[in-house]
Scaffold this motif. Sequence first.
Motif, short mmCIF file in Angstrom:
data_model
loop_
_atom_site.label_atom_id
_atom_site.label_comp_id
_atom_site.label_asym_id
_atom_site.label_seq_id
_atom_site.Cartn_x
_atom_site.Cartn_y
_atom_site.Cartn_z
N PRO A 26 0.56 -1.13 -0.25
CA PRO A 26 0.04 -0.31 -0.14
C PRO A 26 1.18 1.32 0.10
O PRO A 26 2.08 1.64 0.61
CB PRO A 26 -1.00 0.16 1.20
N GLY A 27 0.82 2.22 -0.79
CA GLY A 27 1.41 3.25 -1.11
C GLY A 27 2.81 3.38 -1.48
O GLY A 27 3.37 4.54 -1.99
N LYS A 28 2.95 2.32 -1.99
CA LYS A 28 4.38 2.18 -2.96
C LYS A 28 4.34 1.65 -4.40
O LYS A 28 3.34 1.11 -4.97
CB LYS A 28 4.82 1.13 -1.78
N GLU A 29 5.52 1.44 -4.48
CA GLU A 29 5.48 1.24 -6.80
C GLU A 29 5.76 -0.37 -5.83
O GLU A 29 6.19 -1.00 -5.51
CB GLU A 29 6.60 1.69 -6.67
N ARG A 30 4.77 -1.34 -7.45
CA ARG A 30 5.34 -1.91 -7.39
C ARG A 30 6.69 -2.39 -7.97
O ARG A 30 7.29 -1.75 -8.23
CB ARG A 30 4.77 -2.72 -9.04
N GLU A 31 7.21 -3.93 -7.06
CA GLU A 31 8.46 -3.63 -7.03
C GLU A 31 8.61 -5.28 -7.58
O GLU A 31 7.66 -6.18 -7.22
CB GLU A 31 9.41 -3.70 -5.94
N GLY A 32 9.80 -5.64 -8.47
CA GLY A 32 10.36 -6.76 -8.24
C GLY A 32 11.06 -7.82 -7.34
O GLY A 32 11.83 -7.21 -6.56
N VAL A 33 10.83 -9.02 -6.89
CA VAL A 33 10.97 -9.71 -6.39
C VAL A 33 11.90 -10.76 -6.79
O VAL A 33 13.30 -10.78 -5.90
CB VAL A 33 9.80 -10.04 -5.02
N SER A 34 12.33 -11.72 -7.53
CA SER A 34 12.27 -12.90 -7.89
C SER A 34 12.39 -12.81 -9.44
O SER A 34 11.00 -12.40 -9.83
CB SER A 34 12.04 -13.79 -7.18
N CYS A 35 13.09 -14.34 -10.05
CA CYS A 35 12.64 -14.47 -10.96
C CYS A 35 13.39 -15.91 -11.41
O CYS A 35 14.75 -15.31 -10.48
CB CYS A 35 12.71 -12.97 -12.29
N ILE A 36 12.82 -16.26 -12.57
CA ILE A 36 13.26 -17.87 -12.93
C ILE A 36 13.40 -17.60 -14.00
O ILE A 36 11.98 -17.71 -14.98
CB ILE A 36 12.03 -18.69 -11.92
N THR A 37 14.52 -18.58 -14.92
CA THR A 37 13.89 -18.71 -16.13
C THR A 37 13.38 -19.51 -16.45
O THR A 37 13.30 -20.50 -15.58
CB THR A 37 15.93 -19.46 -16.26
N SER A 38 13.01 -19.53 -18.07
CA SER A 38 12.26 -20.43 -18.73
C SER A 38 12.61 -22.05 -18.71
O SER A 38 11.83 -22.80 -18.33
CB SER A 38 12.37 -20.13 -20.37
N SER A 39 13.88 -22.60 -18.14
CA SER A 39 14.06 -24.06 -18.30
C SER A 39 13.86 -24.04 -16.54
O SER A 39 14.08 -24.95 -16.15
CB SER A 39 15.49 -23.56 -18.54
N GLY A 40 13.83 -23.13 -15.67
CA GLY A 40 13.96 -23.84 -14.17
C GLY A 40 14.70 -23.08 -14.04
O GLY A 40 15.52 -24.07 -12.59
#
Length: 125
Positions: free
Chosen positions: A41-55
């Motif tokens: 709430p009240g904050k911008e969206r932020e990236g937390v994590s990502c995973i490649t297509s292969s995993g």
Amino acid sequence: QLQLVESGGGLVQPGGSLRLSCAASGVTLDRYHIGWFRQAPGKEREGVSCITSSGHNANYADSVKGRFTVSRDNAKNTVYLQMNSLKPEDTAIYYCAATFRHRAMCVIGSPPEYWGQGTQVTVSS
């Protein structure tokens, strides 16, 4: 058209755990990197994590490193975010998002092509 649906959010006490799921339909997920984002709430969206297509590769924001783990099961067309040692500051709406694998590696916070609708995570005693 790729559609993403998150589930698994809820209310948990500090120190607790939740596992979020991101289920895809319409297109097989194995050609897409998947990112997890959150917006408090009240904050911008932020990236937390990502995973490649292969995993085979995953990245984490410093704020969640060592506590969150992303994984995927391409046979089930589903990506997971295991969240342990949750803190009140983890409270947010969590979104999964898909990016076609134009690059070999995923980048946290990179603008995706598809978004899920989000699931609420509340960490409170």
